[in-house]
Design a protein around this motif. Sequence first.
Motif, mmCIF file in Angstrom:
data_model
loop_
_atom_site.group_PDB
_atom_site.id
_atom_site.type_symbol
_atom_site.label_atom_id
_atom_site.label_comp_id
_atom_site.label_asym_id
_atom_site.label_seq_id
_atom_site.Cartn_x
_atom_site.Cartn_y
_atom_site.Cartn_z
ATOM 1 N N THR A 481 0.809 -1.175 -0.042
ATOM 2 C CA THR A 481 -0.125 -0.027 -0.587
ATOM 3 C C THR A 481 0.976 1.181 -0.136
ATOM 4 N N GLY A 482 2.137 1.286 1.064
ATOM 5 C CA GLY A 482 2.496 2.206 0.935
ATOM 6 C C GLY A 482 3.612 2.759 -0.557
ATOM 7 N N ILE A 483 3.610 1.402 -1.480
ATOM 8 C CA ILE A 483 4.162 1.712 -2.441
ATOM 9 C C ILE A 483 3.160 2.322 -4.031
ATOM 10 N N PHE A 484 2.227 1.935 -4.090
ATOM 11 C CA PHE A 484 1.496 1.544 -4.505
ATOM 12 C C PHE A 484 0.245 3.190 -4.417
ATOM 13 N N HIS A 485 -0.144 3.846 -2.732
ATOM 14 C CA HIS A 485 -0.500 4.797 -2.748
ATOM 15 C C HIS A 485 0.121 6.219 -2.652
ATOM 16 N N ASP A 486 1.110 5.995 -1.897
ATOM 17 C CA ASP A 486 2.245 6.959 -1.657
ATOM 18 C C ASP A 486 2.731 7.587 -2.911
ATOM 19 N N ALA A 487 3.699 6.211 -2.987
ATOM 20 C CA ALA A 487 5.016 6.315 -3.819
ATOM 21 C C ALA A 487 4.733 6.886 -5.424
ATOM 22 N N ILE A 488 3.426 5.695 -5.536
ATOM 23 C CA ILE A 488 3.145 5.636 -7.048
ATOM 24 C C ILE A 488 2.126 6.468 -7.334
ATOM 25 N N CYS A 489 1.105 6.759 -6.378
ATOM 26 C CA CYS A 489 -0.238 6.982 -6.490
ATOM 27 C C CYS A 489 -0.273 8.429 -6.841
ATOM 28 N N TYR A 490 0.210 9.119 -5.372
ATOM 29 C CA TYR A 490 0.380 10.354 -4.393
ATOM 30 C C TYR A 490 1.390 11.297 -5.309
ATOM 31 N N ASP A 491 3.021 10.799 -5.024
ATOM 32 C CA ASP A 491 4.574 12.005 -4.961
ATOM 33 C C ASP A 491 4.272 11.661 -6.389
ATOM 34 N N SER A 492 4.446 10.125 -6.905
ATOM 35 C CA SER A 492 4.799 10.574 -8.508
ATOM 36 C C SER A 492 3.383 10.937 -9.860
ATOM 37 N N ALA A 493 2.999 10.281 -8.941
ATOM 38 C CA ALA A 493 1.571 11.508 -9.980
ATOM 39 C C ALA A 493 1.369 13.037 -10.291
ATOM 40 N N ASP A 494 1.649 13.534 -9.090
ATOM 41 C CA ASP A 494 1.984 14.839 -8.305
ATOM 42 C C ASP A 494 3.574 15.257 -9.216
ATOM 43 N N GLY A 495 4.352 14.597 -9.018
ATOM 44 C CA GLY A 495 5.742 14.498 -9.703
ATOM 45 C C GLY A 495 5.957 14.704 -11.339
ATOM 46 N N LEU A 496 5.497 14.109 -11.867
ATOM 47 C CA LEU A 496 5.221 13.288 -13.268
ATOM 48 C C LEU A 496 4.325 14.506 -13.853
ATOM 49 N N ALA A 497 3.294 15.285 -13.088
ATOM 50 C CA ALA A 497 2.039 15.717 -13.493
ATOM 51 C C ALA A 497 2.610 17.399 -13.745
ATOM 52 N N VAL A 498 3.504 17.379 -12.813
ATOM 53 C CA VAL A 498 4.397 18.925 -12.513
ATOM 54 C C VAL A 498 5.659 19.074 -13.477
ATOM 55 N N ILE A 499 6.261 17.866 -14.022
ATOM 56 C CA ILE A 499 7.634 17.706 -14.569
ATOM 57 C C ILE A 499 7.100 18.040 -16.080
ATOM 58 N N PHE A 500 6.022 17.391 -16.441
ATOM 59 C CA PHE A 500 4.985 17.663 -17.891
ATOM 60 C C PHE A 500 5.107 18.772 -18.515
ATOM 61 N N VAL A 501 4.255 19.223 -17.553
ATOM 62 C CA VAL A 501 3.636 21.067 -17.913
ATOM 63 C C VAL A 501 5.050 21.812 -17.490
ATOM 64 N N MET A 502 6.255 21.956 -17.459
ATOM 65 C CA MET A 502 6.923 22.438 -16.695
ATOM 66 C C MET A 502 7.741 22.019 -17.285
ATOM 67 N N LEU A 503 7.986 21.003 -18.218
ATOM 68 C CA LEU A 503 8.704 20.521 -19.290
ATOM 69 C C LEU A 503 8.178 21.226 -20.423
ATOM 70 N N PHE A 504 6.943 20.917 -20.920
ATOM 71 C CA PHE A 504 5.988 21.866 -22.211
ATOM 72 C C PHE A 504 6.455 22.948 -22.482
ATOM 73 N N VAL A 505 6.176 23.945 -20.805
ATOM 74 C CA VAL A 505 6.464 25.703 -21.036
ATOM 75 C C VAL A 505 7.806 25.877 -21.231
ATOM 76 N N ILE A 506 8.680 24.761 -20.941
ATOM 77 C CA ILE A 506 10.681 25.186 -20.947
ATOM 78 C C ILE A 506 10.501 24.908 -23.022
ATOM 79 N N VAL A 507 10.164 24.047 -22.675
ATOM 80 C CA VAL A 507 10.058 23.478 -24.722
ATOM 81 C C VAL A 507 9.569 24.382 -25.761
ATOM 82 N N VAL A 508 8.217 25.544 -25.154
ATOM 83 C CA VAL A 508 7.596 25.863 -25.483
ATOM 84 C C VAL A 508 8.553 27.433 -26.462
ATOM 85 N N CYS A 509 8.624 27.968 -24.480
ATOM 86 C CA CYS A 509 9.458 29.220 -23.887
ATOM 87 C C CYS A 509 10.925 28.920 -25.140
ATOM 88 N N SER A 510 11.875 28.023 -25.126
ATOM 89 C CA SER A 510 13.187 27.637 -26.093
ATOM 90 C C SER A 510 12.320 27.744 -26.840
#
Length: 548
Positions: A481-510
Amino acid sequence: IMALSTVPDDEYVARSFIPTRIIELMHSIPRFGHTDNIGYAASSDGDVQEDYILGAVFLSAFILLVFFVWLTVLIIFKCLGSRQVGCAAGTKFKIAPFDKIRAYNANQRYDDDSEQDEEQRQIPDIEHWEAEVKWVERRARRTRTTFLFSALLVLAASAVLILLGLIVLDNAYKTTQESVKEMGGSITNAATEVKKLIIVSNQTKTHRDSILDGLSNSTNWCPNAAANPTTPVLGIPIANVTSELVTNLNGLSDFNIRGAITLEETLQEASTEQEEISFEMDLYSWWFYVTLGFILLLDLLCIIFICGVITAWCGKQPVAFNKFQTFIAMPIFSFLVNISWLFTSGFALAAVLNADVCTGSPEENLVAIFHEKEAEMNPLLFGMTKYYVEGCASSPKPDKPTAFVDSFDSFVDTAITSSKMFLGNFTDVDPDQLASECGSNNVAVVLQDLSSFSDSLASVSEGSSSTIESLRCSNFNPIATGIFHDAICYDSADGLAVIFVMLFVIVVCSMIMITLRVSWQPVADENSWVAEEAVPAVAQAGNFNSKG
């Protein structure tokens, strides 16, 4: 050795999962009629698997399409050159020479077919040239402002990406590493208990077989009781209690050794899988530092370009610095931006897949994936995986795949109780008198051997109980549960979404920065036009007007 859980499975309550808004948003990405069931991703049916993949890659494909279209436009602008598209081709801002402006105005003044009114014909050459200069300066100012704003946005997005994306995702990665190793500890713990149970069971089985041979041999145990089974000996129905004990000892069968060996092999297989996962995760733990270095290098180039634009704007840019930006920094920057587009596409796909796994119940989604691979898995390992991931969170709980260990424990308890009751019948009996009444001198030896066997059964019971405790939900499900809920579904979901959005901003501005790369170039001969031609031009214009 880890401490064993004391919480029975029927009392264990698993953590519930509530999807976050980010998970819901990423899962709701349009699939255009394709399925969003993550279980199909591992399907052996190629058509079903393709159906899911086509829906999942839409966002990534759209991002790559935007990149290729933009790249194509840049190449076309470069090929057309400055005469067709001006500074969009990457060439310097240019101000038309004063002589060219003067010649153009002269043609307009003395052309009888000119449709311009008289007021336009009288515009002085210097005013026309100054208007041209101001127009180029405004264009350069807008271009440089847009370039600087884009560069600053890249730096800001990079900071957000690192603080709220990379670091969060790295923490989730490290948490998963630690949890996988903790899971390995629980597996090893269970395997150790099973191994000890096998050893003591083997020893006790041999002892049990010896006792059964002794009790079944009428000349060894109590011949008189065997000859007259309905007649008590010293008031003890020896034939009956002996028959009951033999039945209960036979109920132990092979002491469940074959099942325990299968369980041990399965746990060893699971341990091997865990070690491979841990090894792979340790092997790729460098990803954070490489990604961080990549982003920081991109930021460093942005800072260099910002300095170049500011110095060019102030008219104090060294020629060598200009060439460094144009021929070294920009090619490197362009290469990194191209790679960033691929990273953006990849993180978009990862964010969508992660959201699909975490939508609804992560446990059910992961078990659905395992179901697609069930035919390739060890049946017991599949059953245990399904039970500890999903079954432990169910109410009521399904049948436990290792229930044979629990049921064997009840047989052991029955055998222990029967042995104690049997020995209890002879507690107050004189051994010599019993031997005389039974007609055998081996009675005391058999009873002593049975007493020793009873202690061995207690060891089996203790080992069986320890094995059952080591296989409880509370030893495995909280880690999963710690792996699936906390690491994968809470932290990873937030981290991946932020990285994706910010990378998109970076590449467009670049890409905007690459498109406006002319920004750090000085306006062509701007100072020389003003210094060398403006003053003579004013004088010439004055002479021309006085002659007119």
